[in-house]
Design a protein around this motif. Sequence first.
Motif, PDB file in Angstrom:
ATOM      1  N   LYS A 148       0.844  -1.204   0.000  1.00 30.37           N
ATOM      2  CA  LYS A 148       0.000   0.000   0.000  1.00 30.37           C
ATOM      3  C   LYS A 148       0.874   1.246   0.000  1.00 30.37           C
ATOM      4  O   LYS A 148       0.614   2.206  -0.750  1.00 30.37           O
ATOM      5  CB  LYS A 148      -0.923  -0.009   1.222  1.00 30.37           C
ATOM      6  CG  LYS A 148      -1.828   1.217   1.316  1.00 30.37           C
ATOM      7  CD  LYS A 148      -2.778   1.087   2.503  1.00 30.37           C
ATOM      8  CE  LYS A 148      -3.632   2.324   2.672  1.00 30.37           C
ATOM      9  NZ  LYS A 148      -4.610   2.168   3.789  1.00 30.37           N
ATOM     10  N   ALA A 149       1.915   1.251   0.805  1.00 30.69           N
ATOM     11  CA  ALA A 149       2.830   2.401   0.862  1.00 30.69           C
ATOM     12  C   ALA A 149       3.499   2.622  -0.497  1.00 30.69           C
ATOM     13  O   ALA A 149       3.663   3.764  -0.949  1.00 30.69           O
ATOM     14  CB  ALA A 149       3.880   2.183   1.939  1.00 30.69           C
ATOM     15  N   ALA A 150       3.861   1.530  -1.173  1.00 26.46           N
ATOM     16  CA  ALA A 150       4.515   1.648  -2.475  1.00 26.46           C
ATOM     17  C   ALA A 150       3.560   2.222  -3.516  1.00 26.46           C
ATOM     18  O   ALA A 150       3.965   3.037  -4.359  1.00 26.46           O
ATOM     19  CB  ALA A 150       5.042   0.293  -2.924  1.00 26.46           C
ATOM     20  N   LEU A 151       2.295   1.811  -3.483  1.00 29.44           N
ATOM     21  CA  LEU A 151       1.306   2.359  -4.412  1.00 29.44           C
ATOM     22  C   LEU A 151       1.101   3.853  -4.171  1.00 29.44           C
ATOM     23  O   LEU A 151       0.999   4.643  -5.117  1.00 29.44           O
ATOM     24  CB  LEU A 151      -0.021   1.609  -4.278  1.00 29.44           C
ATOM     25  CG  LEU A 151      -0.093   0.255  -4.986  1.00 29.44           C
ATOM     26  CD1 LEU A 151      -1.308  -0.523  -4.515  1.00 29.44           C
ATOM     27  CD2 LEU A 151      -0.132   0.427  -6.503  1.00 29.44           C
ATOM     28  N   LEU A 152       1.059   4.247  -2.918  1.00 31.88           N
ATOM     29  CA  LEU A 152       0.887   5.667  -2.595  1.00 31.88           C
ATOM     30  C   LEU A 152       2.130   6.466  -2.981  1.00 31.88           C
ATOM     31  O   LEU A 152       2.027   7.608  -3.449  1.00 31.88           O
ATOM     32  CB  LEU A 152       0.559   5.835  -1.108  1.00 31.88           C
ATOM     33  CG  LEU A 152      -0.796   5.261  -0.681  1.00 31.88           C
ATOM     34  CD1 LEU A 152      -0.975   5.366   0.824  1.00 31.88           C
ATOM     35  CD2 LEU A 152      -1.947   5.984  -1.399  1.00 31.88           C
ATOM     36  N   ASP A 153       3.298   5.861  -2.802  1.00 31.00           N
ATOM     37  CA  ASP A 153       4.537   6.522  -3.239  1.00 31.00           C
ATOM     38  C   ASP A 153       4.560   6.684  -4.760  1.00 31.00           C
ATOM     39  O   ASP A 153       5.045   7.683  -5.287  1.00 31.00           O
ATOM     40  CB  ASP A 153       5.760   5.716  -2.795  1.00 31.00           C
ATOM     41  CG  ASP A 153       6.072   5.897  -1.319  1.00 31.00           C
ATOM     42  OD1 ASP A 153       5.470   6.804  -0.702  1.00 31.00           O
ATOM     43  OD2 ASP A 153       6.893   5.141  -0.785  1.00 31.00           O
ATOM     44  N   LEU A 154       4.034   5.678  -5.457  1.00 31.00           N
ATOM     45  CA  LEU A 154       3.957   5.743  -6.911  1.00 31.00           C
ATOM     46  C   LEU A 154       3.062   6.900  -7.346  1.00 31.00           C
ATOM     47  O   LEU A 154       3.382   7.633  -8.293  1.00 31.00           O
ATOM     48  CB  LEU A 154       3.410   4.423  -7.453  1.00 31.00           C
ATOM     49  CG  LEU A 154       3.511   4.158  -8.950  1.00 31.00           C
ATOM     50  CD1 LEU A 154       4.959   4.178  -9.416  1.00 31.00           C
ATOM     51  CD2 LEU A 154       2.860   2.820  -9.291  1.00 31.00           C
ATOM     52  N   ALA A 155       1.956   7.080  -6.634  1.00 31.07           N
ATOM     53  CA  ALA A 155       1.059   8.195  -6.936  1.00 31.07           C
ATOM     54  C   ALA A 155       1.752   9.530  -6.692  1.00 31.07           C
ATOM     55  O   ALA A 155       1.626  10.468  -7.480  1.00 31.07           O
ATOM     56  CB  ALA A 155      -0.212   8.085  -6.095  1.00 31.07           C
ATOM     57  N   GLU A 156       2.505   9.618  -5.626  1.00 32.45           N
ATOM     58  CA  GLU A 156       3.225  10.858  -5.314  1.00 32.45           C
ATOM     59  C   GLU A 156       4.320  11.114  -6.346  1.00 32.45           C
ATOM     60  O   GLU A 156       4.568  12.273  -6.732  1.00 32.45           O
ATOM     61  CB  GLU A 156       3.828  10.766  -3.905  1.00 32.45           C
ATOM     62  CG  GLU A 156       4.477  12.054  -3.414  1.00 32.45           C
ATOM     63  CD  GLU A 156       3.514  13.215  -3.311  1.00 32.45           C
ATOM     64  OE1 GLU A 156       3.957  14.363  -3.505  1.00 32.45           O
ATOM     65  OE2 GLU A 156       2.309  12.996  -3.051  1.00 32.45           O
ATOM     66  N   TYR A 157       4.953  10.059  -6.811  1.00 34.19           N
ATOM     67  CA  TYR A 157       5.995  10.199  -7.836  1.00 34.19           C
ATOM     68  C   TYR A 157       5.435  10.861  -9.094  1.00 34.19           C
ATOM     69  O   TYR A 157       6.102  11.670  -9.734  1.00 34.19           O
ATOM     70  CB  TYR A 157       6.573   8.826  -8.178  1.00 34.19           C
ATOM     71  CG  TYR A 157       7.273   8.756  -9.515  1.00 34.19           C
ATOM     72  CD1 TYR A 157       8.550   9.285  -9.682  1.00 34.19           C
ATOM     73  CD2 TYR A 157       6.650   8.174 -10.625  1.00 34.19           C
ATOM     74  CE1 TYR A 157       9.191   9.224 -10.920  1.00 34.19           C
ATOM     75  CE2 TYR A 157       7.279   8.127 -11.860  1.00 34.19           C
ATOM     76  CZ  TYR A 157       8.552   8.648 -12.000  1.00 34.19           C
ATOM     77  OH  TYR A 157       9.172   8.608 -13.220  1.00 34.19           O
ATOM     78  N   VAL A 158       4.200  10.520  -9.424  1.00 26.70           N
ATOM     79  CA  VAL A 158       3.579  11.045 -10.644  1.00 26.70           C
ATOM     80  C   VAL A 158       3.539  12.574 -10.637  1.00 26.70           C
ATOM     81  O   VAL A 158       3.744  13.215 -11.669  1.00 26.70           O
ATOM     82  CB  VAL A 158       2.151  10.455 -10.805  1.00 26.70           C
ATOM     83  CG1 VAL A 158       1.322  11.272 -11.778  1.00 26.70           C
ATOM     84  CG2 VAL A 158       2.236   9.016 -11.278  1.00 26.70           C
ATOM     85  N   VAL A 159       3.285  13.179  -9.489  1.00 26.09           N
ATOM     86  CA  VAL A 159       3.173  14.641  -9.452  1.00 26.09           C
ATOM     87  C   VAL A 159       4.492  15.339  -9.109  1.00 26.09           C
ATOM     88  O   VAL A 159       4.517  16.560  -8.980  1.00 26.09           O
ATOM     89  CB  VAL A 159       2.075  15.102  -8.458  1.00 26.09           C
ATOM     90  CG1 VAL A 159       0.712  14.670  -8.931  1.00 26.09           C
ATOM     91  CG2 VAL A 159       2.346  14.588  -7.053  1.00 26.09           C
TER      92      VAL A 159
END
Length: 322
Positions: free
Chosen positions: A307-318
């Motif tokens: 879950k943390a990795a998915l949220l980090d991936l979302a943050e990476y996008v922006v």
Amino acid sequence: MQAALELIGEDLKQVEEQFRKDLESDVPLIRKVGEYVLASGGKRIRPAMLLLAARLCEYQGNQAIPLASVVEFIHTATLLHDDVVDSATLRRGLASANTLWGNEASVLIGDFLFSKSFSLMVAAGSLDVLRVMSKATTVIAEGEVLQLLYTGEVELTEQQYIEVVRAKTAVLLSAACQCGAILGGVSPEQEQALADFGMELGIAFQLMDDILDYTASEEEFGKSIGHDLEEGKLTLPLIHALRGCSDEERGAVTAIIEKDELTPEDFRLVSDLVQSYGGIEYTVEKARDCVANCARHLSCFPANSCKAALLDLAEYVVTRNR
């Protein structure tokens, strides 16, 4: 991307190997073009999302890597077709496939990748995965046609533009996450939550691409700066600027969009207009809203490294600059 790579780095390497294996054909040009596009890089966000979603849903089987390869097959097919439609010359900083082998080869090899994708999905044996991915590819095609219809439309609204983004870009990221959930056999609510997460992340991803078209160099962006504008495609930074600009400024933008060829001065005029009316800041804010929604959609899952990795991936996008 670092948290994701720590979890699924080895799996992504296997996806690359699977992709090459699935490119096997008696026609040498298919492998040559497919491997060229694959080797040109890319962030592999779509297969990464499927792999992470499957792990989040505690999937233990052996279908995640083949299906992650299928998602990248479909994405690669859309890139080959997009570059022909857009007359693009660059992709990820290299000559596009249509520049090297021609439009006919690019379209036909894109068709091969689409067709191969469905045979691979059938082999995976999940009717639900086939349903989700077939629907996604249909929506992508609809999004391409919708974008074509909106080309040169100065009155394009934000709502209409987001509709195109959902169909053309975000739906495949949504489907990748949903397929991971299907593999994991989670509840319908959790499956929908992951699909919604992927949709919001896909919208944020495209909005940041819109910004980079005005703020990055060609070397950073990996494709021609201002190409969307030259093709008459309005993106959110400009749509927002046009809502606040004067009639004279709107007329100048309209004249530029109607030109067959964009000059550096034309692009500079539109870019300055986007900057002065806060189009960049507005689009970043919208992308960040999408990322905040991503976090809300995953609230039904327990806190863990996936879950943390998915949220980090979302943050990476922006926060990415390419």
